[in-house]
Design an enzyme around this catalytic site. Structure first.
Site, PDB file in Angstrom:
ATOM      1  N   ARG A  38      40.097  55.390  35.349  1.00 26.50           N
ATOM      2  CA  ARG A  38      41.476  55.832  35.084  1.00 26.50           C
ATOM      3  C   ARG A  38      40.805  56.555  33.685  1.00 26.50           C
ATOM      4  O   ARG A  38      41.655  57.476  33.359  1.00 26.50           O
ATOM      5  CB  ARG A  38      41.361  53.996  33.889  1.00 26.50           C
ATOM      6  CG  ARG A  38      42.641  53.527  34.945  1.00 26.50           C
ATOM      7  CD  ARG A  38      42.676  51.809  34.323  1.00 26.50           C
ATOM      8  NE  ARG A  38      43.682  51.280  35.230  1.00 26.50           N
ATOM      9  CZ  ARG A  38      43.743  49.790  34.942  1.00 26.50           C
ATOM     10  NH1 ARG A  38      43.168  49.298  34.352  1.00 26.50           N
ATOM     11  NH2 ARG A  38      44.619  49.911  36.117  1.00 26.50           N
ATOM     12  N   LYS A 199      54.216  35.386  47.848  1.00 24.17           N
ATOM     13  CA  LYS A 199      55.509  34.594  47.457  1.00 24.17           C
ATOM     14  C   LYS A 199      56.409  35.391  47.536  1.00 24.17           C
ATOM     15  O   LYS A 199      57.008  36.662  46.478  1.00 24.17           O
ATOM     16  CB  LYS A 199      55.802  34.083  46.285  1.00 24.17           C
ATOM     17  CG  LYS A 199      54.332  32.900  45.702  1.00 24.17           C
ATOM     18  CD  LYS A 199      54.381  32.168  44.644  1.00 24.17           C
ATOM     19  CE  LYS A 199      53.143  32.363  43.874  1.00 24.17           C
ATOM     20  NZ  LYS A 199      53.128  32.296  42.234  1.00 24.17           N
ATOM     21  N   GLY A 356      48.471  47.303  43.010  1.00 25.26           N
ATOM     22  CA  GLY A 356      47.433  46.234  43.464  1.00 25.26           C
ATOM     23  C   GLY A 356      46.666  46.305  44.240  1.00 25.26           C
ATOM     24  O   GLY A 356      46.294  47.159  44.950  1.00 25.26           O
ATOM     25  N   GLY A 379      52.328  46.020  37.797  1.00 17.02           N
ATOM     26  CA  GLY A 379      53.657  45.261  37.309  1.00 17.02           C
ATOM     27  C   GLY A 379      54.383  46.747  37.313  1.00 17.02           C
ATOM     28  O   GLY A 379      55.322  46.388  37.409  1.00 17.02           O
TER      29      GLY A 379
HETATM   30  P1  AMP Z   1      50.864  39.369  45.944  1.00 18.94           P
HETATM   31  O1  AMP Z   1      49.585  38.654  44.717  1.00 18.94           O
HETATM   32  O2  AMP Z   1      51.485  38.602  45.361  1.00 18.94           O
HETATM   33  O3  AMP Z   1      50.690  40.946  45.982  1.00 18.94           O
HETATM   34  O4  AMP Z   1      49.829  38.740  47.279  1.00 18.94           O
HETATM   35  C1  AMP Z   1      48.165  38.751  47.592  1.00 18.94           C
HETATM   36  C2  AMP Z   1      48.137  37.010  47.994  1.00 18.94           C
HETATM   37  O5  AMP Z   1      48.566  37.148  49.192  1.00 18.94           O
HETATM   38  C3  AMP Z   1      46.352  38.077  48.927  1.00 18.94           C
HETATM   39  O6  AMP Z   1      45.695  37.013  48.226  1.00 18.94           O
HETATM   40  C4  AMP Z   1      46.248  37.057  50.394  1.00 18.94           C
HETATM   41  O7  AMP Z   1      45.480  36.615  50.087  1.00 18.94           O
HETATM   42  C5  AMP Z   1      47.963  36.345  50.018  1.00 18.94           C
HETATM   43  N1  AMP Z   1      49.143  35.910  51.449  1.00 18.94           N
HETATM   44  C6  AMP Z   1      49.221  37.262  52.157  1.00 18.94           C
HETATM   45  N2  AMP Z   1      49.718  36.215  53.143  1.00 18.94           N
HETATM   46  C7  AMP Z   1      49.353  34.794  53.150  1.00 18.94           C
HETATM   47  C8  AMP Z   1      50.168  33.765  53.856  1.00 18.94           C
HETATM   48  N3  AMP Z   1      49.881  34.184  55.394  1.00 18.94           N
HETATM   49  N4  AMP Z   1      49.964  32.699  53.219  1.00 18.94           N
HETATM   50  C9  AMP Z   1      48.972  32.741  52.458  1.00 18.94           C
HETATM   51  N5  AMP Z   1      48.658  33.767  51.297  1.00 18.94           N
HETATM   52  C10 AMP Z   1      48.991  34.609  51.530  1.00 18.94           C
END
Ligand code: AMP
Length: 399
Positions: A38, A199, A356, A379
């Site tokens: 950074r 999610k 991310g 974010g």
């Molecule tokens: P996010 O923080 O929303 O970008 O999500 C990232 C996280 O989603 C990572 O730690 C992944 O391990 C998890 N992830 C991705 N695909 C799946 C899945 N099919 N089931 C459970 N967790 C998942």
């Protein structure tokens, strides 16, 4: 939202004092900087200002101190590293807007640079307190914002100061706005967005906004299973958000109404359960997404889906990607995320990776220099994709 903002190039900085908001929120371990990425990223704007005869008063937050001085969060380590990188002394103030900072700023000459202490040592920073913003502004003639990672926050140093000074962006924000702003406002088509991550609920507004912009929306990762369930497919033990079923149905209708192709994984990598620990050896099977066994959990996109998603990225003119396709922390379940990163790297399209996990994946795989733009703000880039007004961008002067 207008992304066409004035930059340091559009304003005369010579002989002026410039308050420069940087993102020096670097990772520390035992008081040592573990990545200076950074700081390095801030150099082009700093050098431009110094070479153009400005006196630079740099400022940043680091970590989450509790609104008072805390040596563990002092920016002194940053001043030292920046001094080495610039080959020029960076004077370190002992406070943020106290006597030390004020008198140092007053005496600062054109071509010199100083750094204020961690902005979050003052409670006024995160509250966007006008008195604190005014004090910050009183040190300078011009405000330059170059911390994209914080533009989604209305803090004193990211938005408040612009009420008192002419405000323009530095090169980092200029690039973010130029590439991401163009992709959202006037993209080269076909425009494909690839969303993943855990999610649906984290990306509600992103999905809805992108359905108004893209030609194809691809959904992978954990969030895909709620969409599959909304289609009536049985998803076994896969990640599922029962409260978002209606939302997913609504989004599928919106896609159809807007003529957007919505792609879900046609096949899925399943296992008996979530790997524990996350990098444990795991036995997996590739099944059709419509045939996930009741006692199995979907953890990555399948082999055929990788090809379909990669082909969509290859045939696109603009691709935006945010979020992993599976539990990529586990080597057996990383193939889907790697396939997407590789497809972006090989595509001739304008490719944008939204911070991310996906940014980290591209960097680890050595694809970073083959991607048009990797956003520096996780974010902030998500809120950008949501079409939200970003306070730290809205406050800058229009071109
Ligand atoms: P996010 O923080 O929303 O970008 O999500 C990232 C996280 O989603 C990572 O730690 C992944 O391990 C998890 N992830 C991705 N695909 C799946 C899945 N099919 N089931 C459970 N967790 C998942």
């Amino acid at each position: 939202m207008n992304y066409n903002k004035k930059s340091v190039r559009d304003i005369d900085v010579s002989g002026k004092k410039v308050l420069l908001r940087c993102d020096f929120n670097v990772p520390l371990k035992g008081g040592v900087i573990t990545s200076d990425k950074r700081i390095v990223a801030a150099l082009p704007t700093i050098k431009y200002l110094l070479e153009n005869n400005a006196a630079v008063i740099a400022c940043s937050h680091m970590g989450k101190p509790k609104g008072e001085f805390d040596p563990a969060f002092s920016l002194e380590v940053v001043a030292k590293r920046l001094t080495e990188l610039l080959g020029q002394e960076v004077k370190m103030a002992k406070d943020v807007v106290g006597d030390s900072a004020m008198s140092m700023a007053k005496d600062l000459k054109p071509g010199e640079i100083m750094l204020l202490e961690n902005l979050r040592f003052d409670k006024g920073e995160t509250k966007n307190d006008p008195e604190f913003a005014k004090k910050l502004a009183s040190m300078a003639d011009i405000y330059v914002s170059d911390a994209f990672g914080t533009v989604h926050r209305a803090h004193a140093s990211t938005a408040g100061v612009a009420n008192y000074l002419p405000a323009v962006c530095g090169f980092l924000i200029e690039k973010e706005l130029g590439i991401m702003g163009k992709a959202l406002a006037d993209p080269e088509r076909p425009f494909v967005a690839i969303l993943g991550g855990a999610k649906v609920s984290d990306k509600l507004n992103v999905i809805s906004n992108l359905l108004e912009k893209v030609d194809t929306l691809i959904i992978g990762g954990g969030m895909a299973y709620t969409f599959m369930a909304a289609k009536g497919w049985s998803i076994g033990k896969s990640l599922f958000d029962s409260e978002k079923i209606d939302y997913c149905k609504e989004m599928m209708e919106k896609a159809e109404k807007n003529g957007v192709k919505l792609l879900l994984p046609e096949d899925t990598i399943v296992a008996a359960g979530f790997p524990d620990p996350i990098d444990a050896d795991i036995e997996v099977k590739n099944v059709l997404s419509t045939e996930i066994p009741d006692d199995m959990m979907g953890l990555d996109i399948g082999e055929k889906t990788r090809e379909i998603f990669a082909a969509a990225a290859r045939d696109a003119k603009t691709v935006v990607w945010n979020g992993p396709m599976g539990v990529f922390e586990n080597p057996t379940l990383a193939a889907g995320t790697i396939a997407v990163a590789k497809a972006l790297a090989e595509s001739d399209a304008v490719t944008i990776v939204g911070g991310g996990d996906s940014a980290a994946a591209c960097e680890q795989l050595g694809f970073a220099d083959k991607i048009t733009h990797i956003s520096t703000g996780g974010g902030a880039s998500l809120e950008f994709l949501e079409g939200k007004e970003l306070p730290g961008v809205a406050c800058l002067l229009d071109k």
